[in-house]
Design a protein around this motif. Structure first.
Motif, short mmCIF file in Angstrom:
data_model
loop_
_atom_site.label_atom_id
_atom_site.label_comp_id
_atom_site.label_asym_id
_atom_site.label_seq_id
_atom_site.Cartn_x
_atom_site.Cartn_y
_atom_site.Cartn_z
N PRO B 200 0.84 -1.20 0.00
CA PRO B 200 0.00 0.00 0.00
C PRO B 200 0.87 1.24 0.00
O PRO B 200 2.01 1.21 0.45
CB PRO B 200 -0.77 -0.12 1.32
CG PRO B 200 0.11 -0.94 2.19
CD PRO B 200 0.84 -1.88 1.29
N GLU B 204 -1.79 4.61 3.60
CA GLU B 204 -3.07 4.08 3.10
C GLU B 204 -3.24 2.65 3.59
O GLU B 204 -2.26 1.97 3.87
CB GLU B 204 -3.08 4.10 1.56
CG GLU B 204 -3.19 5.51 1.00
CD GLU B 204 -3.21 5.51 -0.54
OE1 GLU B 204 -3.33 4.43 -1.13
OE2 GLU B 204 -3.07 6.62 -1.09
N PRO B 205 -4.51 2.18 3.68
CA PRO B 205 -4.72 0.80 4.13
C PRO B 205 -4.16 -0.20 3.12
O PRO B 205 -4.01 0.12 1.95
CB PRO B 205 -6.24 0.69 4.24
CG PRO B 205 -6.79 1.80 3.43
CD PRO B 205 -5.76 2.88 3.41
N LYS B 228 -4.72 1.24 -10.00
CA LYS B 228 -6.11 1.68 -9.83
C LYS B 228 -6.99 1.22 -10.98
O LYS B 228 -8.22 1.29 -10.91
CB LYS B 228 -6.15 3.21 -9.74
CG LYS B 228 -5.41 3.74 -8.52
CD LYS B 228 -5.54 5.26 -8.46
CE LYS B 228 -4.50 5.86 -7.52
NZ LYS B 228 -3.26 6.24 -8.23
#
Lengths: 494, 263
Positions: B200, B204-205, B228
């Motif tokens: 990540p 961010e998770p 993404k």
């Protein structure tokens, strides 16, 4: 017993003062206003006091007698050679987080890029044994890895400059703007010659592949130091040193007679004008006369055996290659030359980094490892400082297109890796760390001035006290900065 | 070149004779040696001891010349390099007057032999001795072992055998360098690097493992995958480099399947 250096230094100095004072008053009576005479006297004395033939006094017993500096012009990628970041392989093509870049300036070559995709090194790394828990080195430098126990890696170097010209100038002279004396010139000034038949400071250049920056002679210039301290560039083809050979029809005895006559004229000129550069000129003409014999002997490799060429690589038989220059550097060092400056050009991999770096690394790897081994077995490594490094590092993000097998990297001054060896440096250790992206320093930052200060320290000088008066103030190599990096000095308690 | 050196030698030799016009100060003696192109320096400002190096004139230095040049300085020399000269055991008698000698470099002196070594190990302060490329053999080993002061010795390309080196190296406190290097200096090799986009972004998770694409490069263009831009194709998550490529992919899936990693 009387301290030798002190006495010698003072005698020469006093003799000069005496001469200067007498000459100047004689001149002043005739042609100069008294005020001008006094001012001129002041500036002349300042210059001559330190320009004594034996140089300034050391501040303590030195650990090193000489230096070989392997400068990698262009800024080799620390990420593909020395700074191991395996986790970046799991961030392939991710954007470089803003928290890492943190608004730091980029060159205009990439500042307009839409993205800054992370380009992990495509090269496989190996951990080599050293005197700590090992050091990870890229597959591009296997021979260098094999001498890792002799090397001291500095993973947290940083510089102020982001473009080649100011960055090389900074590395070589301690200042981004041109005009200051180079590291080699300061060394020559500080240590003086140890072989009166060869220049104290020699420069050897190897052409790389790909993008190369101009190398100006001022990188090895003497700045405001007497010009005898500038580097002597040795060429790889034709005569190693230009204009050294007598022209056809001029015998060595004719040359001697001519030099003797010119020396008389020059001596008169020096006495009349009080110009120390005229004295330098006399000394340099004598040096050139002796170099007519010593340089051919130096550059004739016929007394080197096959084992030497096996060690340095067959490239060493071709003049001008990095291997040949490493061999020449060893020959210069064993003859007492104080500072040998090598340049390997062509480490500026904005594009096609993997292919170009393979070729560049192949040209240097075996030879630089051979240099370490060869100095070591001849008993020279302990007293010879070897430095390897470029003027900055390269970005973790790709410049231009990124693929698994091709990428480019832009200039990166915020961190880069160098290694040093021999000459009183701690062997087999690493110092400093960069962050997970190899972008910022997280442990023990070392600036270029710190490296210079440490080198001078090993050569017997306090970098704050080795000064030269110019334009009304004392100048030093490290300007107003620099701290000795005690952790990498042998025998010192950090 | 020859003439000035020779006349100087006469000068130096006459200075060395007792009762003659001996140079008054160490500085003058050193200055004379310097004029003959011998490097003389006092490296430690706190000590009168000298470092002397004959490198500039090495090829012309033999026993007689070395003696003549260095005689006035002997008691002060701590570090002496006679490397690449023609000195031999005949120099041992004057070398033994160098009672402060700590480091002696006779590298590449082909006339330096066992007799030389046996004589000079009597120097009481000798710590470092460079015998690389000399004619010394195993007959020097006992003498070297007998020196109480010796800490390091360099033997590369001497005639000393591996057995002799082993005897030397066995002595506590004596470092022997014969130019040998460990045959394997690597400790560990990392696996072949593989590029993925799994971690990540900082802060961010963690990515949902189920959404991680199976491919690194876009099956349509070959450019790196943008994490993404993924979609499911026949139960696998496939990544693309941009928004346009999924449409191209859908137009002819069979053609682009080949570019995807095989399960």
């Amino acid at each position: 017993m009387q301290p030798l250096h002190d006495d010698l230094h003072r005698t020469a100095h006093e003799r000069q003062l005496d001469l200067t004072r007498r000459r100047l008053f004689a001149l002043g009576g005739k042609t100069l206003a008294a005020g001008l005479g006094t001012a001129a006297l002041g500036s002349l004395l300042g210059r001559q006091a330190l320009a004594s033939p034996t140089g300034p006094e050391r501040h303590w017993a030195p650990k090193a007698k000489r230096v070989i500096y392997l400068h990698m012009e262009g800024g080799p990628s620390h990420l593909d050679l020395w700074d191991y970041k395996p986790d970046l392989r799991k961030r392939y093509n991710q954007d470089l987080p803003e928290s890492i870049r943190n608004g730091q300036r980029l060159t205009t070559m990439t500042s307009g890029q839409a993205r800054f995709p992370v380009a992990p090194s495509m090269f496989q790394f190996t951990r080599y044994k050293n005197r700590q828990d090992g050091v990870w080195i890229s597959e591009l430098m296997p021979h260098t890895g094999s001498v890792a126990d002799e090397l001291c890696f500095l993973h947290s170097m940083h510089t102020d400059a982001i473009n080649h010209e100011p960055a090389i100038t900074f590395c070589q002279t301690g200042h981004q703007q041109p005009g200051r004396p180079s590291l080699g010139a300061w060394t020559s000034y500080g240590l003086g010659s140890a072989n009166a038949n060869l220049p104290t400071f020699c420069v050897l250049i190897t052409q790389g592949i790909g993008n190369m920056q101009a190398l100006s002679a001022r990188f090895w210039g003497s700045g405001f130091l007497p010009s005898e301290h500038q580097g002597c560039r040795m060429r790889s083809s034709g005569d190693p040193v230009l204009y050294l050979k007598d022209p056809a029809g001029v015998s060595r005895s004719d040359r001697r007679a001519m030099l003797d006559l010119v020396k008389e004229f020059n001596a008169e000129e020096a006495a009349a004008s009080l110009d120390s550069e005229t004295r330098t000129r006399i000394a340099q003409a004598e040096m050139a006369y002796r170099m007519q014999m010593s340089v051919p002997e130096l550059s004739d490799l016929s007394d080197e055996d096959d084992e030497t060429f096996a060690l340095y690589g067959e490239d060493a038989r071709t003049p001008g290659t990095f291997a040949a220059n490493c061999l020449l550097a060893r020959r210069l060092s064993e003859r007492g030359v104080r500072f040998v400056q090598l340049y390997m050009r062509g480490w500026d991999q904005h594009n096609n980094l993997p292919g170009e770096m393979r070729a560049q690394s192949k040209a240097v790897d075996q030879a630089q490892a051979a240099l370490i081994k060869d100095l070591r077995r001849r008993g020279l490594l302990d007293e010879t400082i070897v430095v390897w490094g470029g003027e900055f590092g390269r970005t973790v993000y790709s410049q231009g297109d990124l693929s698994e097998t091709n990428y480019g990297r832009d200039h990166h001054p915020r961190c880069f890796s160098m290694w040093v060896a021999g000459g009183g440096f701690q062997p087999g250790i690493s110092l400093g760390k960069t962050d997970d992206y190899g972008y910022n320093i997280v442990e023990r930052p070392i600036e270029v001035h710190d490296l210079h200060a440490t080198m001078l320290h090993l050569l017997g000088f306090d970098h704050e006290k080795l000064v030269y008066p110019f334009q009304g103030r004392d100048y030093r190599l490290t300007d107003v900065s620099g701290k000795v990096v005690q952790e990498i000095v042998k025998g010192s308690v950090a | 070149m020859k003439l000035p050196v020779l006349s100087l030698l006469v000068l130096v030799a006459s200075c060395a004779t007792p009762g003659g016009d001996a140079p008054a100060t160490p500085a003058e003696m050193a200055a004379q040696a310097r004029t003959a192109l011998v490097h003389v320096e006092q490296p430690d400002p706190g000590s009168p001891l000298l470092q002397v190096d004959t490198a500039a004139i090495a090829d012309s230095v033999d026993d007689a010349k070395a003696r003549a040049l260095l005689a006035p300085l002997l008691s002060q020399i701590a570090d002496l390099s006679l490397a690449r000269t023609h000195v031999s055991v005949a120099s041992a008698d004057w070398l033994l007057q160098c009672q402060s000698l700590r480091r002696l470099d006779v590298r590449a002196c082909s006339r330096v032999d066992d007799a030389f070594v046996r004589a000079i190990v009597a120097l009481p302060q000798l710590e470092e001795l460079i015998l690389a490329r000399t004619a010394t053999t195993d007959a020097s080993i006992d003498a070297l072992l007998a020196s109480a002061s010796l800490k390091r010795v360099w033997m590369w390309k001497s005639a000393v055998t591996p057995a002799g080196l082993a005897r030397l190296a066995a002595r506590d406190g004596l470092l022997v360098d014969a130019g040998l290097r460990p045959s394997d200096s690597s400790a560990e090799v990392e696996p072949k690097p593989e590029f993925v986009n799994l971690l990540p972004m900082p802060g961010e998770p963690a990515l949902d493992a189920a959404l991680v694409p199976i491919n690194v490069n876009c099956p349509v263009t070959g450019a790196p995958v943008d994490a993404k831009r993924t979609r499911t194709v026949n139960g696998r998550v496939v990544g693309f480099c941009c928004n346009n490529c999924p449409k191209t992919f859908d137009a002819d899936p069979a053609k682009y399947e080949a570019a995807l990693p095989k399960p």
